[in-house]
Design an enzyme around this catalytic site. Structure first.
Site, short mmCIF file in Angstrom:
data_model
loop_
_atom_site.label_atom_id
_atom_site.label_comp_id
_atom_site.label_asym_id
_atom_site.label_seq_id
_atom_site.Cartn_x
_atom_site.Cartn_y
_atom_site.Cartn_z
N GLU A 16 0.82 -1.21 0.00
CA GLU A 16 0.00 0.00 0.00
C GLU A 16 0.86 1.25 0.00
O GLU A 16 1.96 1.27 0.52
CB GLU A 16 -0.87 0.03 1.26
CG GLU A 16 -1.84 -1.10 1.32
CD GLU A 16 -2.60 -1.12 2.63
OE1 GLU A 16 -3.59 -1.85 2.69
OE2 GLU A 16 -2.20 -0.42 3.57
N CYS A 26 0.46 5.66 8.30
CA CYS A 26 1.75 5.31 7.74
C CYS A 26 2.54 4.52 8.77
O CYS A 26 2.60 4.89 9.93
CB CYS A 26 2.52 6.56 7.36
SG CYS A 26 1.78 7.42 5.99
#
Ligand code: SF4
Length: 351
Positions: A104, A342
């Site tokens: 991702e 993240c």
């Protein structure tokens, strides 16, 4: 030289030097490597036939043995705050069979800034207890072409102002590919970006961090999360191998003023690392280092038994550090509805 599943060389992700070697082996004119860089990195073409200043003979030979090698994302989820999570398929040959894994990247628009958080590995070997990626185990490292593909193949690619290497995987566990990616991003034959637009995050693999400090000028973000060694080791097993105080000692040897930025990421977990004792130990550890601390809300996941600290706890923690002379910010939470944190990516890989 990266070779893809069909045993074709992938041009994308190669350095000028590597392309010069390939061109020399193939007997192409010397200037061909620079022309290829111009086509793939400046003009962003994904087709050898589009490289019209290469001779027909050179293009024909290149088509036989190479491809550009860029791939568009296979899925995208958009958060209500504009954050987008892209899913890329990574195909590999294993024991004669093709396998597909997914990684991702998270696109974070924020006023004039547009940041992409990229992945550098499929899974991760670091095993941080609070991380969904860490729980998935490790399936392999990405090549520089696969890392750069995330940057070049999203629709917003040309809007990007910053890249952070904080997605799936530990960048310093895949250092050669990261170094090459940084080279492509900063070289004049590549994107020509300033290294100040790039941030590499790490749990603190000291010997490799030293190489990064010596060889690249990008910003560094250390995932800290707990200043007490025993507590940090229980959250982040790599603390046992690479103790935090050695990481800090290394960073203190470099003069940060006017140069790169060093920051520490600190995810705040309720009742785990968020009281003033933790803040005081953190301030003691960072004393004398020109740095900043980013406090991060934890994005809850059903797979991880931690909860985020509350707003007031985070503000008190930040104010304490500020009072101690440490620049500290509470990072705005982005993309929570699509699980886009993240460094805590993955979660629901499809396929
Ligand atoms: Fe790996 Fe980062 Fe997750 Fe730790 S937090 S397991 S280093 S991806």
């Amino acid at each position: 030289m990266a070779v893809n599943n069909t045993n074709m060389v992938s041009l994308f992700g190669q350095s000028l030097h590597q392309l010069q070697e390939l061109c020399q082996e193939e007997g192409f004119p010397k200037y061909t490597a620079k022309q290829i860089c111009d086509w793939i990195y400046h003009k962003r073409v994904n087709d050898i036939n589009a490289m019209t200043n290469l001779s027909l003979k050179t293009r024909a030979r290149l088509n036989e043995m190479a491809c550009v090698g860029r791939n568009t994302p296979v899925d995208c989820q958009t958060s209500c705050d504009g954050t987008k999570k892209y899913l890329f398929a990574i195909r590999r040959q294993k024991e004669g069979k093709e396998t597909t894994d997914y990684i991702e990247s998270v696109f974070i628009p924020d006023g004039e800034r547009a940041t992409l958080c990229v992945s550098c590995q499929m899974g991760c070997r670091m095993g941080c207890r609070f991380c969904v990626t860490g729980k998935q185990g490790f399936k392999g490292s990405l090549s520089s072409g696969e890392i750069l593909n995330q940057i070049f193949s999203i629709p917003e690619s040309e809007q990007l102002t910053n890249i952070v290497f904080m997605g799936m995987g530990e960048p310093l566990d895949n250092y050669e590919a990261i170094k090459q990616t940084l080279e492509v991003l900063t070289a004049e034959w590549g994107l020509g970006w300033s290294p100040r637009r790039l941030t590499v995050s790490t749990v603190g693999i000291t010997p490799v961090l030293k190489r990064l400090l010596d060889e690249c000028q990008c910003h560094i973000a250390v995932s800290l999360h707990n200043a007490f060694p025993d507590q940090r080791a229980s959250m982040m097993p790599m603390q046992k191998k690479y103790p935090l105080h050695e990481v800090i000692e290394l960073l203190k040897k470099y003069n940060w003023y006017g140069q790169r930025r060093i920051s520490f990421e600190y995810i705040m977990f309720e009742g785990i690392n968020d009281d003033l004792g933790h803040a005081a130990e953190l301030a003691r550890l960072l004393h004398g280092l020109n740095c900043r601390v980013n406090l991060i809300r934890f994005h809850a996941s059903p797979e991880v038994p931690y909860r985020s600290s509350g707003e007031r706890t985070m503000t008190t923690f930040r104010d304490y550090l500020d009072h101690q002379g440490i620049t500290c910010t509470i990072r705005a939470s982005r993309g929570e509805d699509i699980m886009a944190a993240c460094g805590l990516l993955a979660g629901k890989l499809k396929g």
